[in-house]
Design an enzyme around this catalytic site. Structure first.
Site, PDB file in Angstrom:
ATOM      1  N   THR A 196       0.809  -1.218   0.000  1.00 30.55           N
ATOM      2  CA  THR A 196       0.000   0.000   0.000  1.00 30.55           C
ATOM      3  C   THR A 196       0.845   1.272   0.000  1.00 30.55           C
ATOM      4  OG1 THR A 196      -0.228   0.053   2.424  1.00 30.55           O
ATOM      5  CG2 THR A 196      -1.860  -1.210   1.181  1.00 30.55           C
ATOM      6  N   VAL A 246      -1.744   6.414   0.374  1.00 35.54           N
ATOM      7  CA  VAL A 246      -3.192   6.173   0.331  1.00 35.54           C
ATOM      8  C   VAL A 246      -3.404   4.656   0.328  1.00 35.54           C
ATOM      9  CG1 VAL A 246      -5.335   6.695  -0.875  1.00 35.54           C
ATOM     10  CG2 VAL A 246      -3.434   8.313  -0.968  1.00 35.54           C
ATOM     11  N   HIS A 247      -3.638   4.095   1.513  1.00 37.25           N
ATOM     12  CA  HIS A 247      -3.595   2.642   1.692  1.00 37.25           C
ATOM     13  C   HIS A 247      -4.876   1.926   1.276  1.00 37.25           C
ATOM     14  CE1 HIS A 247       0.021   3.298   4.180  1.00 37.25           C
ATOM     15  NE2 HIS A 247      -0.656   4.291   4.733  1.00 37.25           N
ATOM     16  N   ASP A 248      -5.986   2.301   1.884  1.00 35.25           N
ATOM     17  CA  ASP A 248      -7.203   1.493   1.802  1.00 35.25           C
ATOM     18  C   ASP A 248      -7.789   1.368   0.392  1.00 35.25           C
ATOM     19  OD1 ASP A 248      -7.077   1.014   4.528  1.00 35.25           O
ATOM     20  OD2 ASP A 248      -8.388   2.694   5.039  1.00 35.25           O
TER      21      ASP A 248
END
Length: 319
Positions: A196, A246-248
């Site tokens: 991520t 910006v992981h999710d």
């Protein structure tokens, strides 16, 4: 074919982008949303989820989850996401009703109602899914598949030196979930930091989101722009420059499309007792444990293609 998703999240700036992305996908049915404490307290997360689902037209139950981890006191990341969870964004008061069930019970009820159909997407700590497993141990076989954002495999942490936020908030819950879902018909997909954090966006991305907010007049676009600007400010103060991880949304997009990353099987467990490494996700690359793989680990991320896909989806759906 429409994918039915139950999303468990601690909204959260990147969670808000993921929820918006999913709401704009015609091939996604949002079956339910569980509010989990993590980035901010559970009640604040719940307000964010009620407002966002209302503005996005998500007609699905939104249930409040547990307000603390299984063992440790709660910890929050308001320095990263702001005290309201969405940075500089100012949200209206929610007017939609919450679901009266607990977050754990919503997991159980929806999985029982739709056996083999529902996909679980955990974008925050695992507390409510762990509690749901205590009610219904058959969840790994009732769900179609589980996708998780969490952990750091052979990668520095973002909470402790070796631990990632979603796991570090409630390591016991994460360990129980990963252990239970190791026996699922399909291994859970784990999107850890080494995947991520390759989605490292810079000023031109913020400019596009700001432009969308300015030209569309869409209240969700304005929320995302104000939230993302705060996220950039935090990352700059944390030494990453004018940018953000910006992981999710990457994990959400892979759950829906199967694109933008590869996977490989790996045995993974969660350290619970290490004095320096509590909350670390440990991957057994050499097979020293003698265990079968427990997750399919996201790898080889096509970051640029994913960022363009995310922005194009937002621009098409929020204008």
């Amino acid at each position: 074919m429409t994918l039915a998703l139950l999303v468990d999240c601690d909204t959260g700036i990147d969670d808000a982008f993921a929820l918006t992305y999913l709401a704009l996908r015609e091939d996604v049915e949002m079956a339910g949303v569980v509010s989990t404490g993590g980035n901010v307290p559970a009640a604040v997360v719940h307000r964010n989820n009620l407002v966002l689902t209302e503005l996005l037209g998500i007609d699905a139950p939104v249930a409040l989850g547990a307000d603390r981890p299984l063992v440790e006191p709660p910890m929050f990341a308001d320095d990263t996401h702001g005290p309201g969870g969405l940075g500089h964004a100012v949200l209206p008061e929610p007017t939609r009703a919450e679901d009266p069930r607990s977050g754990a019970q919503l997991w159980v009820d929806l999985a029982r109602e739709r056996p083999g159909e529902l996909v679980g997407l955990v974008l925050g700590p695992h507390t409510n899914l762990a509690l749901a497993l205590a009610i219904e141990p058959e969840l790994p076989r009732l769900l179609r598949r589980l996708h998780v954002m969490g952990g750091a495999i052979h990668h520095r942490g973002n909470t402790g030196p070796t631990s990632e936020w979603n796991i570090a908030v409630d390591p016991e819950a994460a360990q129980r979930v990963l252990a239970a879902f190791a026996s699922a018909p399909r291994l859970p997909v784990l999107g850890a930091l080494q995947a991520t954090e390759s989605v490292h966006v810079h000023g031109e991305v913020l400019e596009r989101v700001e432009q969308l907010a300015g030209t569309s007049g869409n209240p969700v676009a304005r929320i995302l722009a104000d939230a993302l600007r705060f996220y950039f400010e935090f990352h700059e103060s944390d030494g990453f420059g004018w940018s953000a991880h910006v992981h999710d949304p990457l994990v959400a997009a892979h759950a829906v499309t199967g694109d933008f990353a590869s996977t490989r099987p790996l045995a993974v467990d969660v350290e619970l007792t290490g004095t320096l490494t509590r909350g670390q996700t440990v991957g057994d690359e050499l097979g020293r444990w003698g265990r079968e793989p427990t997750v399919d680990l996201l790898t080889h991320v096509q970051a640029d293609a994913f960022v363009e896909h995310l922005l194009s989806t937002l621009e098409a759906g929020l204008r």
